[in-house]
Scaffold this motif. Structure first.
Motif, PDB file in Angstrom:
ATOM      1  N   GLN A 475       5.994 -35.432 -42.137  1.00  0.00           N
ATOM      2  CA  GLN A 475       7.197 -34.927 -42.794  1.00  0.00           C
ATOM      3  C   GLN A 475       6.759 -34.066 -43.985  1.00  0.00           C
ATOM      4  O   GLN A 475       6.011 -34.524 -44.845  1.00  0.00           O
ATOM      5  CB  GLN A 475       8.080 -36.073 -43.287  1.00  0.00           C
ATOM      6  N   GLU A 489       3.819 -36.137 -45.413  1.00  0.00           N
ATOM      7  CA  GLU A 489       3.575 -37.571 -45.359  1.00  0.00           C
ATOM      8  C   GLU A 489       3.380 -37.945 -43.899  1.00  0.00           C
ATOM      9  O   GLU A 489       4.192 -37.565 -43.049  1.00  0.00           O
ATOM     10  CB  GLU A 489       4.759 -38.366 -45.946  1.00  0.00           C
ATOM     11  N   ARG A 493       4.023 -43.695 -35.452  1.00  0.00           N
ATOM     12  CA  ARG A 493       4.986 -43.887 -34.366  1.00  0.00           C
ATOM     13  C   ARG A 493       4.285 -44.641 -33.241  1.00  0.00           C
ATOM     14  O   ARG A 493       3.120 -44.399 -32.951  1.00  0.00           O
ATOM     15  CB  ARG A 493       5.453 -42.527 -33.820  1.00  0.00           C
ATOM     16  N   ASP A 505       9.369 -49.830 -38.886  1.00  0.00           N
ATOM     17  CA  ASP A 505      10.026 -50.955 -39.555  1.00  0.00           C
ATOM     18  C   ASP A 505       9.947 -52.232 -38.725  1.00  0.00           C
ATOM     19  O   ASP A 505      10.042 -53.328 -39.247  1.00  0.00           O
ATOM     20  CB  ASP A 505      11.513 -50.635 -39.799  1.00  0.00           C
ATOM     21  N   ILE A 508       5.295 -52.869 -38.468  1.00  0.00           N
ATOM     22  CA  ILE A 508       4.335 -52.872 -39.587  1.00  0.00           C
ATOM     23  C   ILE A 508       4.259 -54.265 -40.234  1.00  0.00           C
ATOM     24  O   ILE A 508       3.180 -54.787 -40.499  1.00  0.00           O
ATOM     25  CB  ILE A 508       4.693 -51.790 -40.630  1.00  0.00           C
ATOM     26  N   ILE A 517      -3.041 -54.943 -39.496  1.00  0.00           N
ATOM     27  CA  ILE A 517      -2.791 -53.799 -40.373  1.00  0.00           C
ATOM     28  C   ILE A 517      -4.101 -53.165 -40.849  1.00  0.00           C
ATOM     29  O   ILE A 517      -4.175 -51.964 -41.084  1.00  0.00           O
ATOM     30  CB  ILE A 517      -1.902 -54.215 -41.589  1.00  0.00           C
ATOM     31  N   VAL A 524      -4.950 -44.765 -39.247  1.00  0.00           N
ATOM     32  CA  VAL A 524      -4.100 -43.762 -39.907  1.00  0.00           C
ATOM     33  C   VAL A 524      -4.967 -42.804 -40.734  1.00  0.00           C
ATOM     34  O   VAL A 524      -4.791 -41.577 -40.672  1.00  0.00           O
ATOM     35  CB  VAL A 524      -3.035 -44.453 -40.793  1.00  0.00           C
ATOM     36  N   ASN A 548       0.341 -43.877 -45.660  1.00  0.00           N
ATOM     37  CA  ASN A 548       0.894 -45.150 -46.153  1.00  0.00           C
ATOM     38  C   ASN A 548      -0.116 -46.249 -45.838  1.00  0.00           C
ATOM     39  O   ASN A 548      -0.459 -46.466 -44.677  1.00  0.00           O
ATOM     40  CB  ASN A 548       2.206 -45.463 -45.446  1.00  0.00           C
ATOM     41  N   SER A 550      -1.092 -50.390 -46.384  1.00  0.00           N
ATOM     42  CA  SER A 550      -0.481 -51.630 -46.842  1.00  0.00           C
ATOM     43  C   SER A 550      -1.249 -52.830 -46.306  1.00  0.00           C
ATOM     44  O   SER A 550      -2.311 -52.695 -45.701  1.00  0.00           O
ATOM     45  CB  SER A 550       0.974 -51.695 -46.381  1.00  0.00           C
ATOM     46  N   GLU A 580      -0.343 -43.710 -50.349  1.00  0.00           N
ATOM     47  CA  GLU A 580       0.928 -44.280 -50.806  1.00  0.00           C
ATOM     48  C   GLU A 580       0.879 -45.800 -50.682  1.00  0.00           C
ATOM     49  O   GLU A 580       0.565 -46.321 -49.616  1.00  0.00           O
ATOM     50  CB  GLU A 580       2.091 -43.742 -49.952  1.00  0.00           C
ATOM     51  N   GLU A 667      12.601 -38.993 -52.252  1.00  0.00           N
ATOM     52  CA  GLU A 667      12.560 -39.195 -50.809  1.00  0.00           C
ATOM     53  C   GLU A 667      13.962 -39.091 -50.236  1.00  0.00           C
ATOM     54  O   GLU A 667      14.928 -39.449 -50.908  1.00  0.00           O
ATOM     55  CB  GLU A 667      12.082 -40.614 -50.488  1.00  0.00           C
ATOM     56  N   GLY A 668      14.060 -38.652 -48.993  1.00  0.00           N
ATOM     57  CA  GLY A 668      15.321 -38.726 -48.260  1.00  0.00           C
ATOM     58  C   GLY A 668      16.399 -37.781 -48.753  1.00  0.00           C
ATOM     59  O   GLY A 668      17.589 -38.111 -48.770  1.00  0.00           O
ATOM     60  N   GLU A 670      18.937 -35.266 -48.070  1.00  0.00           N
ATOM     61  CA  GLU A 670      19.593 -34.877 -46.813  1.00  0.00           C
ATOM     62  C   GLU A 670      20.550 -33.706 -46.978  1.00  0.00           C
ATOM     63  O   GLU A 670      20.872 -33.010 -46.025  1.00  0.00           O
ATOM     64  CB  GLU A 670      20.355 -36.080 -46.240  1.00  0.00           C
ATOM     65  N   GLY A 688      12.650 -34.857 -46.960  1.00  0.00           N
ATOM     66  CA  GLY A 688      13.897 -35.369 -46.402  1.00  0.00           C
ATOM     67  C   GLY A 688      14.412 -34.489 -45.294  1.00  0.00           C
ATOM     68  O   GLY A 688      13.901 -33.390 -45.062  1.00  0.00           O
ATOM     69  N   PRO A 694      10.484 -36.205 -40.061  1.00  0.00           N
ATOM     70  CA  PRO A 694       9.081 -36.256 -39.643  1.00  0.00           C
ATOM     71  C   PRO A 694       8.968 -35.671 -38.243  1.00  0.00           C
ATOM     72  O   PRO A 694       9.819 -35.966 -37.386  1.00  0.00           O
ATOM     73  CB  PRO A 694       8.755 -37.764 -39.631  1.00  0.00           C
TER      74      PRO A 694
HETATM   75  P1  C2E Z   1       8.445 -44.909 -46.168  1.00  0.00           P
HETATM   76  O1  C2E Z   1       7.006 -44.847 -46.504  1.00  0.00           O
HETATM   77  O2  C2E Z   1       9.384 -45.035 -47.300  1.00  0.00           O
HETATM   78  O3  C2E Z   1       8.762 -43.642 -45.316  1.00  0.00           O
HETATM   79  C1  C2E Z   1       9.897 -42.907 -45.432  1.00  0.00           C
HETATM   80  C2  C2E Z   1      10.864 -43.249 -44.328  1.00  0.00           C
HETATM   81  O4  C2E Z   1      12.084 -42.571 -44.539  1.00  0.00           O
HETATM   82  C3  C2E Z   1      10.390 -42.826 -42.959  1.00  0.00           C
HETATM   83  O5  C2E Z   1      10.830 -43.756 -42.002  1.00  0.00           O
HETATM   84  C4  C2E Z   1      11.094 -41.497 -42.794  1.00  0.00           C
HETATM   85  O6  C2E Z   1      11.261 -41.125 -41.434  1.00  0.00           O
HETATM   86  C5  C2E Z   1      12.394 -41.777 -43.430  1.00  0.00           C
HETATM   87  N1  C2E Z   1      13.047 -40.565 -43.913  1.00  0.00           N
HETATM   88  C6  C2E Z   1      12.472 -39.454 -44.436  1.00  0.00           C
HETATM   89  N2  C2E Z   1      13.422 -38.554 -44.826  1.00  0.00           N
HETATM   90  C7  C2E Z   1      14.623 -39.107 -44.541  1.00  0.00           C
HETATM   91  C8  C2E Z   1      15.977 -38.701 -44.727  1.00  0.00           C
HETATM   92  O7  C2E Z   1      16.280 -37.620 -45.224  1.00  0.00           O
HETATM   93  N3  C2E Z   1      16.944 -39.570 -44.336  1.00  0.00           N
HETATM   94  C9  C2E Z   1      16.653 -40.747 -43.763  1.00  0.00           C
HETATM   95  N4  C2E Z   1      17.657 -41.541 -43.404  1.00  0.00           N
HETATM   96  N5  C2E Z   1      15.398 -41.181 -43.591  1.00  0.00           N
HETATM   97  C10 C2E Z   1      14.386 -40.374 -43.972  1.00  0.00           C
HETATM   98  P2  C2E Z   1       9.933 -44.307 -40.865  1.00  0.00           P
HETATM   99  O8  C2E Z   1       9.025 -43.275 -40.370  1.00  0.00           O
HETATM  100  O9  C2E Z   1      10.774 -45.041 -39.912  1.00  0.00           O
HETATM  101  O10 C2E Z   1       9.016 -45.356 -41.652  1.00  0.00           O
HETATM  102  C11 C2E Z   1       9.560 -46.477 -42.207  1.00  0.00           C
HETATM  103  C12 C2E Z   1       8.579 -47.198 -43.053  1.00  0.00           C
HETATM  104  O11 C2E Z   1       7.513 -47.715 -42.284  1.00  0.00           O
HETATM  105  C13 C2E Z   1       7.905 -46.335 -44.077  1.00  0.00           C
HETATM  106  O12 C2E Z   1       8.719 -46.141 -45.183  1.00  0.00           O
HETATM  107  C14 C2E Z   1       6.665 -47.095 -44.371  1.00  0.00           C
HETATM  108  O13 C2E Z   1       6.944 -48.121 -45.271  1.00  0.00           O
HETATM  109  C15 C2E Z   1       6.349 -47.690 -43.034  1.00  0.00           C
HETATM  110  N6  C2E Z   1       5.323 -46.880 -42.390  1.00  0.00           N
HETATM  111  C16 C2E Z   1       5.481 -45.753 -41.689  1.00  0.00           C
HETATM  112  N7  C2E Z   1       4.288 -45.302 -41.289  1.00  0.00           N
HETATM  113  C17 C2E Z   1       3.366 -46.130 -41.767  1.00  0.00           C
HETATM  114  C18 C2E Z   1       1.929 -46.205 -41.688  1.00  0.00           C
HETATM  115  O14 C2E Z   1       1.260 -45.337 -41.119  1.00  0.00           O
HETATM  116  N8  C2E Z   1       1.312 -47.238 -42.304  1.00  0.00           N
HETATM  117  C19 C2E Z   1       2.015 -48.185 -42.964  1.00  0.00           C
HETATM  118  N9  C2E Z   1       1.339 -49.178 -43.551  1.00  0.00           N
HETATM  119  N10 C2E Z   1       3.345 -48.148 -43.076  1.00  0.00           N
HETATM  120  C20 C2E Z   1       4.004 -47.143 -42.468  1.00  0.00           C
END
Ligand code: C2E
Ligand code: CA
Ligand code: CA
Length: 724
Positions: A475, A489, A493, A505, A508, A517, A524, A548, A550, A580, A667-668, A670, A688, A694
């Motif tokens: 993204q 970022e 998937r 969600d 992880i 992890i 990653v 990201n 964790s 992050e 973040e986010g 829209e 966002g 993304p």
């Molecule tokens: P995060 O790190 O806070 O990532 C941002 C999330 O917000 C992402 O969801 C992204 O798709 C979503 N997002 C970005 N812009 C917008 C927007 O404008 N509106 C809305 N509604 N959503 C938006 P995603 O990809 O589903 O990831 C969710 C969470 O999963 C992430 O939150 C992060 O905590 C975790 N995650 C994702 N990828 C990884 C990774 O590679 N490693 C780890 N450890 N955690 C990950």
């Protein structure tokens, strides 16, 4: 009236010491008449010999004698065994003041001058006899007290309000590890010199105040000296004069170590199972009440695991109780081990009661998992236990197969009191047994389904890594000032072969629970760097990719080394990647975390604090971990246009971050409204759906190219289109 003494069965014995024969005879005659038995000595030496032999009650001692005089004789007698308390009357010359003084110094009790008034002498003899008896009684009672205190391990000390002197008895000094004797003012401090532990200040204040305010006190404390720890009980009280004025402060000290030990043993017998050393039913119910109260108060969840060894009765009947006991002990050891590793259980606040393993009776065990994040945490422990119990065990030379069944109930869903929760866990255990041995079962079917799903995901995740079912989406992250893309970022998937797309969600958190992890973080980093290298090789502008990271024990995952190796392998600098982390990560084992974050920064990599505002949002995390960037959580941005409170929070985060020299990312974003608002507030960067969700690596490339194209058009036409 004095002659009442004569009612004594044996007459009191008087020893008359005088070198003058006739004086002795006259005195003897007079004393005989007054009811005394008589011994006579013509010299000091003879007197000492007679004293040791006859132990007289009274001695009449002439001071003027040739050879050893009366004074010398008196001193010698006083130093004999038992000579300390005998009454000695010195016979001096008339008006011989010097002799009278010397007689007292030598240890005489009284004196009488020659020529002797015989009537007076007899009365005086009886007075002295009575004093002698009283003194002896005091002496006896003193040594009796000392002996009793010694036997009972009691010592005493006193503070005299007249002179503020503190006297410590030999026993008290010994108990407290001090030297006996008198000391002034600081006595209270020295009394508690050997006290150890946090209580010291507290005890000191109590004792000092009690003495100053003249009121009763009792304290219990532990002291250490000569390498030994003891428990001491100290009690103090005021002694008052007849008029009620405080005169003395009296304290007793008592060694309560043995009592404490006994108490401990009693407690052990009362609360622990002697065979396995586990908590017994009483302690279990006790702790269950505590955990219930804690969970209700803090709105937390906890789980009860009810476990039963399959076919235990058969093993016990066929192999005997001894074998049964060994099996129970082995099982208890496994349970202790499995529950000690509490990494699946929430990191609760400091006052969370500990987990507990108890023997409920027979072959039944109950485990309290005192704070769980979700019911799946209980399933993790149940599975771990079932896996840890060796299925083949050799007991008394015979191999037996051992399995167990576990039922789980969860507070508050399955019950709000101890009884119900235990009963439901028990019921669930019977269902588990019915399903076949070596199973666990939740009380509620829905939780079983969730647990089964979860473990299927866990199993599949292991193969997903090897099969290449994970991919990264990117993204874009943009600058507010000029709309330029400064990076992306990376978001993981999972393309599941049967289930299709599984969002992060959903997996992880499971990966964090089961430790997978660590491998995901590695993957990653590897994939993000590989992609970055590819883009650079394609001639795209240098960019930073945020990953990201964790997991529990973030500080022990070797992250720094992995980052360094990967960057080197792809010939990338530290600024081509960003890390992050969330506050959750920072909350655990701080030392190792600080070291890891320092290591990351030493590589020139920037660290961003993700989801800021949703966790503790503590300023101390920001400063002590030196993060470079704060990412304002999407939940604040989401309705910032309508929600004033959110706008205030956003402004505050930006102001605080900037004052700490940090970059702020929103973040986010829209909508254009959100974009404008955040820009107005001075936020530095954003990401966002407003610009892009993304996207895959290929799509991201075209995004970059499109963006480059738009900029060229803008420059040519001179128009300024608001980004994007
Ligand atoms: P995060 O790190 O806070 O990532 C941002 C999330 O917000 C992402 O969801 C992204 O798709 C979503 N997002 C970005 N812009 C917008 C927007 O404008 N509106 C809305 N509604 N959503 C938006 P995603 O990809 O589903 O990831 C969710 C969470 O999963 C992430 O939150 C992060 O905590 C975790 N995650 C994702 N990828 C990884 C990774 O590679 N490693 C780890 N450890 N955690 C990950
Ligand atoms: Ca993130
Ligand atoms: Ca985030």
């Amino acid at each position: 009236m004095f002659f009442s003494d004569l009612k004594m069965k044996t007459k009191p014995l008087a020893l008359i010491v005088d070198d003058d024969n006739s004086s002795r005879m006259t005195m003897a005659a007079a004393l005989r008449k007054a009811g005394f038995a008589i011994e006579q000595a013509a010299s000091g030496e003879m007197a000492i010999a007679l004293f040791n032999e006859k132990r007289p009650n009274l001695i009449f001692l002439d001071v003027m004698m040739p050879g050893m005089d009366g004074f010398q004789t008196c001193r010698e007698i006083r130093s004999c065994l038992g000579g300390e308390y005998v009454q000695i009357l010195m016979v001096t010359g008339l008006n011989d003041i010097e002799s009278i003084e010397k007689a007292f110094l030598a240890g005489g009790n009284d004196f009488i001058a020659k020529p002797i008034n015989w009537a007076m002498l007899c009365h005086r003899a009886h007075y002295m006899l009575r004093t002698g008896k009283a003194l002896k009684e005091i002496h006896l009672s003193r040594s009796f007290l000392a002996k009793t205190q010694d036997i009972a391990k009691i010592g005493n000390w006193k503070v005299d309000y007249q002179d503020n002197l503190c006297t410590i008895s030999a026993e008290a000094a010994q108990l407290l590890g001090l030297s006996p004797g008198q000391r002034e003012d600081l006595a209270i401090a020295t009394l508690l010199d050997t006290v150890v532990g946090r209580e010291k200040k507290f005890e000191y204040a109590i004792v000092e105040e009690a003495i100053r305010e003249r009121k009763t006190f009792t304290v219990n404390f532990q002291i250490v000296f000569a390498g030994r720890a003891r428990h001491i009980h100290m009690h103090g009280e005021v002694l008052r004069t007849e008029t009620g004025d405080p005169e003395l402060f009296l304290g007793v000290v008592h060694d309560s170590t043995q009592m404490k030990q006994a108490e401990k043993e009693i407690r052990y017998l009362a609360f622990y199972d002697s065979l396995t050393g586990l908590a017994n039913r009483t302690l279990l119910l006790n702790r269950l009440d505590q955990v219930l109260e804690h969970s209700k108060r803090n709105k937390r969840s906890f789980a009860l695991l009810f476990m039963d060894i399959d076919h235990f009765k058969q093993i016990n009947d066929s192999m005997g109780h001894h074998a049964g006991d060994i099996l129970l002990k082995n099982t208890a050891d496994v349970l202790k081990q499995c529950v000690r590793r509490s990494d699946v259980v929430a990191a609760g606040a400091g006052d969370t009661p500990d987990n507990l393993v108890a023997r409920h009776g027979g072959d039944e065990f109950v485990i309290i998992l005192s704070e769980i994040v979700s019911s799946e945490n209980a399933a993790v422990v149940a599975r771990r236990i079932l896996q840890a119990i060796p299925q083949k065990q050799v007991i008394d030379g015979q191999e037996i197969s051992v399995t167990a069944s576990i039922g789980i109930s969860v507070f508050p869903e399955d019950g709000r009191d101890a009884d119900t929760l235990l009963r439901h866990a028990d019921t669930a255990m019977y269902h588990a047994k019915k399903r076949g041995n070596n199973q666990y079962q939740f009380f509620k079917e829905a939780l079983n389904t969730a647990a089964v799903l979860r473990f299927a995901l866990e199993r599949d995740m292991k193969t997903a890594l090897a099969n290449g079912d994970f991919i990264l989406h990117f993204q874009p992250q943009l600058r507010f000032s000029d709309g330029g893309i400064l990076g992306a970022e990376a978001l993981i998937r999972w393309n599941h072969p049967q289930k299709g797309f599984v969002p992060p969600d959903q997996f992880i958190a499971i990966a964090e629970d089961c430790g997978l992890i660590v491998d995901i973080n590695k993957w990653v980093i590897e994939t993000a760097c590989l992609q970055n290298r590819k883009w650079r090789d394609m001639g795209l502008p240098a960019m930073r990719i945020a990953v990201n990271l964790s997991g529990y024990r973030f500080g022990e995952q070797n992250i720094v080394k992995i980052l360094q190796d990967t960057l080197t392998r792809y010939a990338l600098d530290g600024d081509s990647i960003e890390v992050e982390v969330t506050e959750n990560v920072l909350m655990h084992d701080t030392e190792a975390i600080i070291e890891t974050l320092h290591g990351i920064k030493d590589l020139g990599i920037k660290v961003a604090l993700d989801d800021f505002g949703t966790g503790y949002s503590s300023l101390s995390y920001l400063t002590s971990f030196h993060v470079d960037t704060i990412k304002i959580d999407r939940s604040f941005v989401m309705d910032c246009c309508d929600n004033k409170k959110n706008r205030i929070i956003i402004k505050a985060i930006i102001a605080m971050g900037h004052s700490l020299d940090m970059e702020i990312v929103a973040e986010g974003i829209e909508s254009v409204e959100q974009f404008r608002l955040l820009k107005k507030y001075g936020c530095d960067e954003y990401q966002g759906y407003y610009f892009s969700p993304p996207v895959s690596a290929i799509k991201f490339e075209s995004l970059l190219q499109e963006k480059a194209l738009t900029s060229v058009k803008e420059q040519k036409s001179g128009t300024r289109i608001p980004a994007p």
